[in-house]
Design a protein around this motif. Sequence first.
Motif, PDB file in Angstrom:
ATOM      1  N   GLN A 125       1.116  91.151  52.827  1.00  0.00           N
ATOM      2  CA  GLN A 125       2.296  90.585  52.166  1.00  0.00           C
ATOM      3  C   GLN A 125       3.038  91.704  51.450  1.00  0.00           C
ATOM      4  O   GLN A 125       2.433  92.458  50.676  1.00  0.00           O
ATOM      5  CB  GLN A 125       1.881  89.515  51.157  1.00  0.00           C
ATOM      6  CG  GLN A 125       1.237  88.284  51.764  1.00  0.00           C
ATOM      7  CD  GLN A 125       2.274  87.337  52.335  1.00  0.00           C
ATOM      8  OE1 GLN A 125       3.260  87.009  51.682  1.00  0.00           O
ATOM      9  NE2 GLN A 125       2.057  86.902  53.567  1.00  0.00           N
ATOM     10  N   LYS A 152      19.749  93.283  53.304  1.00  0.00           N
ATOM     11  CA  LYS A 152      18.362  92.872  53.144  1.00  0.00           C
ATOM     12  C   LYS A 152      17.711  93.563  51.949  1.00  0.00           C
ATOM     13  O   LYS A 152      16.839  92.996  51.282  1.00  0.00           O
ATOM     14  CB  LYS A 152      17.575  93.148  54.420  1.00  0.00           C
ATOM     15  CG  LYS A 152      17.732  92.066  55.470  1.00  0.00           C
ATOM     16  CD  LYS A 152      17.156  90.741  54.985  1.00  0.00           C
ATOM     17  CE  LYS A 152      17.282  89.646  56.022  1.00  0.00           C
ATOM     18  NZ  LYS A 152      16.736  88.357  55.524  1.00  0.00           N
ATOM     19  N   ILE A 156      15.773  91.587  49.023  1.00  0.00           N
ATOM     20  CA  ILE A 156      14.390  91.859  48.620  1.00  0.00           C
ATOM     21  C   ILE A 156      14.301  92.140  47.129  1.00  0.00           C
ATOM     22  O   ILE A 156      13.412  91.626  46.432  1.00  0.00           O
ATOM     23  CB  ILE A 156      13.837  93.042  49.437  1.00  0.00           C
ATOM     24  CG1 ILE A 156      13.596  92.607  50.890  1.00  0.00           C
ATOM     25  CG2 ILE A 156      12.546  93.580  48.823  1.00  0.00           C
ATOM     26  CD1 ILE A 156      13.278  93.751  51.832  1.00  0.00           C
ATOM     27  N   TYR A 163       7.203  88.878  51.760  1.00  0.00           N
ATOM     28  CA  TYR A 163       7.475  88.875  53.197  1.00  0.00           C
ATOM     29  C   TYR A 163       6.166  89.150  53.936  1.00  0.00           C
ATOM     30  O   TYR A 163       5.469  90.117  53.630  1.00  0.00           O
ATOM     31  CB  TYR A 163       8.496  89.958  53.560  1.00  0.00           C
ATOM     32  CG  TYR A 163       9.851  89.737  52.938  1.00  0.00           C
ATOM     33  CD1 TYR A 163      10.903  89.203  53.668  1.00  0.00           C
ATOM     34  CD2 TYR A 163      10.076  90.048  51.588  1.00  0.00           C
ATOM     35  CE1 TYR A 163      12.154  88.994  53.093  1.00  0.00           C
ATOM     36  CE2 TYR A 163      11.315  89.832  51.009  1.00  0.00           C
ATOM     37  CZ  TYR A 163      12.344  89.310  51.761  1.00  0.00           C
ATOM     38  OH  TYR A 163      13.575  89.092  51.180  1.00  0.00           O
ATOM     39  N   GLU A 167       7.382  89.364  59.485  1.00  0.00           N
ATOM     40  CA  GLU A 167       8.780  89.366  59.053  1.00  0.00           C
ATOM     41  C   GLU A 167       9.225  90.761  58.632  1.00  0.00           C
ATOM     42  O   GLU A 167      10.336  91.201  58.960  1.00  0.00           O
ATOM     43  CB  GLU A 167       8.985  88.381  57.903  1.00  0.00           C
ATOM     44  CG  GLU A 167      10.454  88.186  57.527  1.00  0.00           C
ATOM     45  CD  GLU A 167      10.681  87.093  56.511  1.00  0.00           C
ATOM     46  OE1 GLU A 167      11.856  86.808  56.204  1.00  0.00           O
ATOM     47  OE2 GLU A 167       9.689  86.520  56.016  1.00  0.00           O
ATOM     48  N   ALA A 168       8.361  91.481  57.934  1.00  0.00           N
ATOM     49  CA  ALA A 168       8.686  92.856  57.539  1.00  0.00           C
ATOM     50  C   ALA A 168       8.869  93.741  58.769  1.00  0.00           C
ATOM     51  O   ALA A 168       9.741  94.615  58.795  1.00  0.00           O
ATOM     52  CB  ALA A 168       7.586  93.412  56.637  1.00  0.00           C
TER      53      ALA A 168
END
Length: 256
Positions: A125, A152, A156, A163, A167-168
């Motif tokens: 994560q 983005k 963030i 994330y 997704e990252a």
Amino acid sequence: MTELKHLNFSKTDGIARITLNRPKFNMMNIAMMNELNGLLEDLLEDDGLKCVAIDAAGKHFCTGVEVADHKPDNVTDMIATFNRIFELTEQFEVPIIAIVQGFCLGGGMELAIACDVICAGRGAQFGQPEIKVGFFPPYAAMRLPQLIGPAKAIEICTTGKFYGAAEAHGLGMIAHVVEDDQLVEAADKMISEIQANSPLIIRLNKRAVKQHLGLSFKPALAGVSDLFLNTLMKTEDTLEGIAAYEEKRKPVWRNR
């Protein structure tokens, strides 16, 4: 080398491994960051270095910098020590690989994105939750736009959301996502592929990429061509690579 209390370190055949080891979330404090900076300073002097791998003991990579070190009495020293990490990583001419599992948050994510390549377990994560305690992430604020664009990056930094690794990866922030139980094997495979090459030629490859970032087409092409013809082609290792290929044998690198 000074005694390490919060890190483990080894170096074998050109590969340096730095392991964050401050249970239970590997949260950095000033002492730990000073240890890291000392190792990085020493490694910058190693001409035989091929790669630096940064990983972490336990279930999580790193959840940032101690909140206590953000208090007014400590914050100036903390920022100087923290920034020194990135001043040093920016000077490395060999690849730096972050191997990430679990939480990679705040200053921990900033450490990871300072590396050239992030290899992450699927359960990792990522996030910059500093905003939730009234801060912003200084290095991420300048680095994330380079990696994933300003839109983005602002998301963030201003949401503080987490994330997942997939997704990252989709954002372009990390290079590889593998199953959690395959993370060490996948990272070791990448490292061994780098390790097989000449230290000098590894450095020239990274230089060819980094020193032409942001240039327009003509000066970038001229720059890489000059590096190829007037530096690379004058090395013994490039000539050895040609000879080894023609003679159908493994090259013997001399690092010159």
